[in-house]
Motif scaffolding. Structure first.
Motif, mmCIF file in Angstrom:
data_model
loop_
_atom_site.group_PDB
_atom_site.id
_atom_site.type_symbol
_atom_site.label_atom_id
_atom_site.label_comp_id
_atom_site.label_asym_id
_atom_site.label_seq_id
_atom_site.Cartn_x
_atom_site.Cartn_y
_atom_site.Cartn_z
ATOM 1 N N ILE A 49 -52.257 -19.395 38.866
ATOM 2 C CA ILE A 49 -52.434 -20.896 38.905
ATOM 3 C C ILE A 49 -52.865 -21.367 37.368
ATOM 4 O O ILE A 49 -52.665 -22.379 37.226
ATOM 5 C CB ILE A 49 -53.484 -21.173 40.188
ATOM 6 C CG1 ILE A 49 -53.147 -20.628 41.288
ATOM 7 C CG2 ILE A 49 -53.691 -22.628 39.768
ATOM 8 C CD1 ILE A 49 -52.272 -21.602 42.104
ATOM 9 N N LYS B 262 -50.804 -23.950 35.091
ATOM 10 C CA LYS B 262 -50.484 -25.016 35.688
ATOM 11 C C LYS B 262 -51.468 -26.087 35.503
ATOM 12 O O LYS B 262 -51.030 -27.231 35.192
ATOM 13 C CB LYS B 262 -50.416 -24.620 37.322
ATOM 14 C CG LYS B 262 -49.030 -24.087 37.538
ATOM 15 C CD LYS B 262 -48.725 -24.261 38.954
ATOM 16 C CE LYS B 262 -47.529 -23.698 39.358
ATOM 17 N NZ LYS B 262 -47.065 -23.146 40.689
ATOM 18 N N PHE B 263 -52.620 -25.658 35.463
ATOM 19 C CA PHE B 263 -53.592 -26.778 35.274
ATOM 20 C C PHE B 263 -54.359 -26.472 33.995
ATOM 21 O O PHE B 263 -55.216 -27.513 33.551
ATOM 22 C CB PHE B 263 -54.807 -26.509 36.417
ATOM 23 C CG PHE B 263 -54.750 -26.826 37.669
ATOM 24 C CD1 PHE B 263 -54.058 -28.004 37.994
ATOM 25 C CD2 PHE B 263 -54.607 -25.802 38.790
ATOM 26 C CE1 PHE B 263 -53.581 -28.404 39.344
ATOM 27 C CE2 PHE B 263 -54.422 -26.282 39.940
ATOM 28 C CZ PHE B 263 -53.567 -27.540 40.291
ATOM 29 N N HIS C 61 -57.098 -32.093 40.556
ATOM 30 C CA HIS C 61 -57.638 -33.380 41.154
ATOM 31 C C HIS C 61 -58.515 -32.862 42.637
ATOM 32 O O HIS C 61 -57.587 -32.915 43.605
ATOM 33 C CB HIS C 61 -56.406 -34.116 41.409
ATOM 34 C CG HIS C 61 -55.930 -34.852 40.172
ATOM 35 N ND1 HIS C 61 -55.043 -35.594 40.176
ATOM 36 C CD2 HIS C 61 -56.313 -34.750 38.843
ATOM 37 C CE1 HIS C 61 -54.545 -36.069 38.797
ATOM 38 N NE2 HIS C 61 -55.477 -35.158 37.946
ATOM 39 N N LYS D 29 -58.629 -27.225 50.453
ATOM 40 C CA LYS D 29 -58.378 -26.116 49.269
ATOM 41 C C LYS D 29 -59.746 -26.716 48.139
ATOM 42 O O LYS D 29 -59.969 -25.860 47.401
ATOM 43 C CB LYS D 29 -57.266 -26.562 48.731
ATOM 44 C CG LYS D 29 -55.885 -26.276 49.061
ATOM 45 C CD LYS D 29 -54.661 -26.302 48.600
ATOM 46 C CE LYS D 29 -53.317 -25.983 49.031
ATOM 47 N NZ LYS D 29 -53.322 -24.485 49.249
ATOM 48 N N PHE E 161 -58.355 -21.641 47.186
ATOM 49 C CA PHE E 161 -57.642 -22.763 46.976
ATOM 50 C C PHE E 161 -56.171 -22.166 47.378
ATOM 51 O O PHE E 161 -55.165 -22.965 47.547
ATOM 52 C CB PHE E 161 -57.508 -22.607 45.168
ATOM 53 C CG PHE E 161 -56.652 -23.826 44.871
ATOM 54 C CD1 PHE E 161 -56.872 -25.121 45.248
ATOM 55 C CD2 PHE E 161 -55.262 -23.704 44.297
ATOM 56 C CE1 PHE E 161 -55.895 -26.120 44.819
ATOM 57 C CE2 PHE E 161 -54.560 -24.646 43.877
ATOM 58 C CZ PHE E 161 -54.666 -25.909 43.981
#
Lengths: 338, 409
Positions: free
Chosen positions: A321, A324-325, A302, A240, A281
């Motif tokens: 996404i 989320k990060f 990470h 990923k 990803f």
């Protein structure tokens, strides 16, 4: 054969030929490529009309081990003569446009062919001399081994593959020769006596050689837990975050983290990179072109080497996404110049 | 087990704490319900059986105790156990089939930003991540058996994964089949002791950005590569076994960007390279055994001020190899089985300096295919002359006091 005037068409072609002669001076005439596992990008020796260029120092260093003489431009008288030879041919061709005699074109063509043969013989002689005249006290002596590069084509020398082909200037000269021959064919009406050499396709074929030397820049899949990152030496274990770069020469370097690819490119700035790929990803180990990808960068991502950058093939996937990060969206040029 | 049980009962009665029992033939059949009922300091005692309750969250300070290894099954959908309180003890469960490969990295047991958590005597089988300590302090992970069945071509998490934590004790666990057996990142002042990490896909132990830690008496065997220590300062490595890490780019121990560390009493046996060093400085490597490796040590040009002394180099194809010429490391007083000098004054130290770097090792470093000529007459001759009069290899790459007899380590 009567001394006849040549047509306008041929004059235009002659003009092109003379331009080719002059411009070929700006480019290397011939190249000898050496490939070996320890030089992934290969080494290249380029012969200009007036000098030796390319990785001369490295090759001299290598030659030292096998006792070959080092190469220096000033050892070859040819390099002081050759430029004048080509200028002479160029001027001769220009003169032909105004003189416009068929006989002159024949003389020009024949002398050019003779020069070509002479140059080949001379090149062979030098190759032979350097390849056989070895220092008997060299570090590596292989009995009966000579290191003569091929005149043209491919040859294996110890662990090096040597590939000797015309370079840009050389192809120009070849093209010039072919065009001259074409003029002769046209002006002398040889078509009836000889089967017409189909110049168009031949030219295309020759040009295609220079333009599309057969390198393929398609992505090579990352093999998880088999391939090691070429920057940080870690095994690539996650499909990923990985990345891949393919150089001008078609070498493939693989990375476990997009940041590792960027760092690698920074550390090897003299290597010409051609295409960049990054893992998508949202998928499992799928490589997509980096230039058109959308990136997120953030602390909470990470990635294996903590580059914290991930790539998406579309804006929508990225938007799904992103929260989320808590990451920020950036584009390839920002990633690359980070 | 029984003793522990009674001991805990005793302690809990002293503390006026209760025991909440869970079991098939007990009044309470659900773990979640028992945790909800339990008060701080209570023990939730789970009897043998199979429990499928999705994600179990422990959000108060309790002892979570299994008798006869009750099975907690995540059904490949959930994180099995999430610890979200300080001071929790998790003991005696068999935890299987956590969720798989989603963004959240589901685990068998995960500790979320809490301290003084103890996870011991559990069996973890077929989870994506085994035990995950996120941002914890003073946690203990002890006597757990962690197994997964990762394949090379698929994603799998790490056995014991510790991130941004401090003062952890990782003791006496066995880990196999994960990506990295034990993984430390931004973990400080912690100890990894007596663990067995075998047959993991990538590394037995993987250390990044983790300063002031020690790993002692662990076994790292048959992993993709043994141990990778990267970007770390002040790490101590004592008495570990690095064995049988074979492969194209495998090594027993990879040191990359490490400084001020101490490596002592380890055994590096049958690895492609025992130690591979890049960008390391100020490391003392002493009293280790390098035996039957392809390369005992590979020291890249970027290493400086390292001291390598009192080690045994026995039966390696090459003892030392380097890709550079500038040597800023010291190699004194080692035992080299390839040393052919003499000792006239019988003081146990060879009277002739020893150049451990073979010419051929250097040649193959730059030119791998030269390996074809290995053990050929010419090369042996070159090697011999090089040892006497170094010309291509750095002549300061030398052990001035080579030992005549191997050290008893």
């Amino acid at each position: 054969m009567k001394t006849l005037k040549i047509s306008l068409f041929s004059k235009v072609i002659l003009l092109i030929v003379s331009a080719l002669f002059f411009f070929s001076l700006l480019f290397p005439m011939w190249r000898i490529e050496l490939t070996a596992p320890q030089y992934p990008e290969g080494l290249v020796l380029q012969l200009h009309a007036n000098k030796i260029a390319g990785d001369v120092d490295i090759i001299n260093g290598l030659n030292h081990y096998i006792g070959m003489k080092t190469l220096h431009t000033e050892d070859f008288v040819e390099f002081s003569i050759l430029p004048y030879v080509f200028i002479f041919f160029g001027l001769f061709t220009l003169a032909m446009i105004f003189i416009a005699k068929r006989k002159g074109v024949i003389i020009l063509f024949v002398s050019f062919v003779l020069f070509g043969i002479l140059a080949a013989c001379d090149f062979y002689r030098w190759n032979y001399e350097y390849g056989h005249n070895l220092n008997p006290n060299a570090a590596i002596v292989v009995p009966g081994m000579a290191y003569q590069p091929p005149l043209i084509g491919y040859k294996q020398l110890l662990n090096f593959g040597a590939f000797s082909i015309p370079d840009v200037g050389g192809w120009m000269l070849i093209l010039a020769g072919v065009l001259l021959f074409g003029i002769l064919v046209k002006e002398n009406q040889w078509i009836r006596s000889i089967r017409k050499p189909n110049i168009g396709p031949v030219l295309l074929f020759l040009l295609s050689f220079t333009l599309f030397s057969c390198t393929n820049y398609n992505a090579v899949p990352l093999e998880l837990n088999k391939d090691n990152c070429d920057f940080c030496k870690m095994s690539i274990a996650d499909g990923k975050f990985g990345a891949e770069v393919i150089t001008q020469k078609g070498r493939v370097y693989k990375f476990d983290d997009i940041q590792c690819m960027v760092n690698y490119c920074k550390a090897n700035q003299d290597t010409k990179m051609k295409v960049f790929y990054v893992n998508d990803f949202t998928k499992e180990n799928v490589l997509i072109p980096a230039e058109t990808a959308f990136f997120l960068s953030g602390e909470m991502i990470h990635s294996p080497m903590r580059g914290g950058i991930i790539a998406f093939s579309s804006k929508n996937e990225l938007a799904a996404i992103q929260p989320k990060f808590n990451a920020k969206s950036i584009l390839w040029d920002v990633v690359y110049n980070k | 087990m029984k003793n522990i049980f009674y001991f805990i009962l005793l302690i809990s009665t002293l503390l006026k704490a209760n025991v909440v029992e869970v079991g098939v033939n007990k009044p309470i059949k659900s773990i979640k319900k028992a945790i909800a009922i339990a008060k701080v300091g209570d023990t939730v005692l789970v009897h043998k059986g199979l429990y499928r309750e999705g994600n179990i969250v422990i959000d108060k300070k309790i002892v979570f105790l299994g008798i006869g290894y009750p099975i907690l099954d995540g059904q490949k959908k959930y994180e099995v156990l999430s610890v979200k309180s300080d001071g929790v003890i998790v003991d005696g469960f068999k935890i299987i089939k956590s969720g798989y490969a989603t963004l959240e990295d589901p685990c068998g047991i995960k500790v979320y930003n809490k301290n003084h958590v103890t996870i011991q005597n559990n069996i973890l089988d077929n989870n994506f991540f085994g035990i995950y300590i996120q941002n914890g302090r003073n946690c203990i992970v002890k006597n757990n058996k962690i197994r997964a069945y990762g394949k090379e071509e698929q994603r799998i998490g790490n056995g014991i994964h510790c991130w941004k934590s401090d003062s952890l004790q990782i003791t006496a666990n066995t880990v196999s089949g994960h990506r990295d057996g034990i993984y430390f990142e931004f973990v400080t002042n912690s100890v990894i002791w007596r663990n067995i990490s075998v047959k993991n896909i990538r590394y037995g132990l993987h250390f990044m950005f983790s300063n002031d830690d020690a790993y002692i008496s662990n076994v790292f065997k048959n992993n993709g590569a043994g141990v990778a220590v990267m970007f770390t300062r002040r790490v101590k490595m004592f008495n570990n076994y690095f064995e049988e890490n074979w492969g194209d780019a495998a090594y027993g121990l990879l040191l990359k960007e490490i400084s001020d560390s101490y490596i002592s009493g380890n055994k590096f046996i049958k690895n492609t390279s025992g130690i591979h060093m890049e960008g390391t400085s100020r490391i003392l490597i002493e009293r280790n055994i390098f035996e039957a490796n392809g390369w005992g040590m590979k020291i890249q040009a970027s290493c400086m001020d390292n001291v390598i002394k009192n080690n045994n180099f026995v039966g390696n194809t090459f003892d030392i190899s380097t890709n550079g010429s500038l040597v800023l490391n010291t190699f004194n007083s080692n035992y080299w089985d390839k040393y052919e000098g003499y000792d006239l004054d019988k003081n146990g130290v060879g009277d002739v300096h020893y150049h451990p770097l073979s010419l051929f090792a250097v040649l193959t470093e730059n030119n791998p295919s030269a390996m074809l000529l290995f053990r050929s007459f010419m090369i042996t001759l070159l090697d011999k002359s090089e040892k006497i009069l170094p010309s291509i290899t750095p002549d300061n790459f030398v052990d001035e006091t080579p030992l005549m007899h191997s050290l008893s380590l």
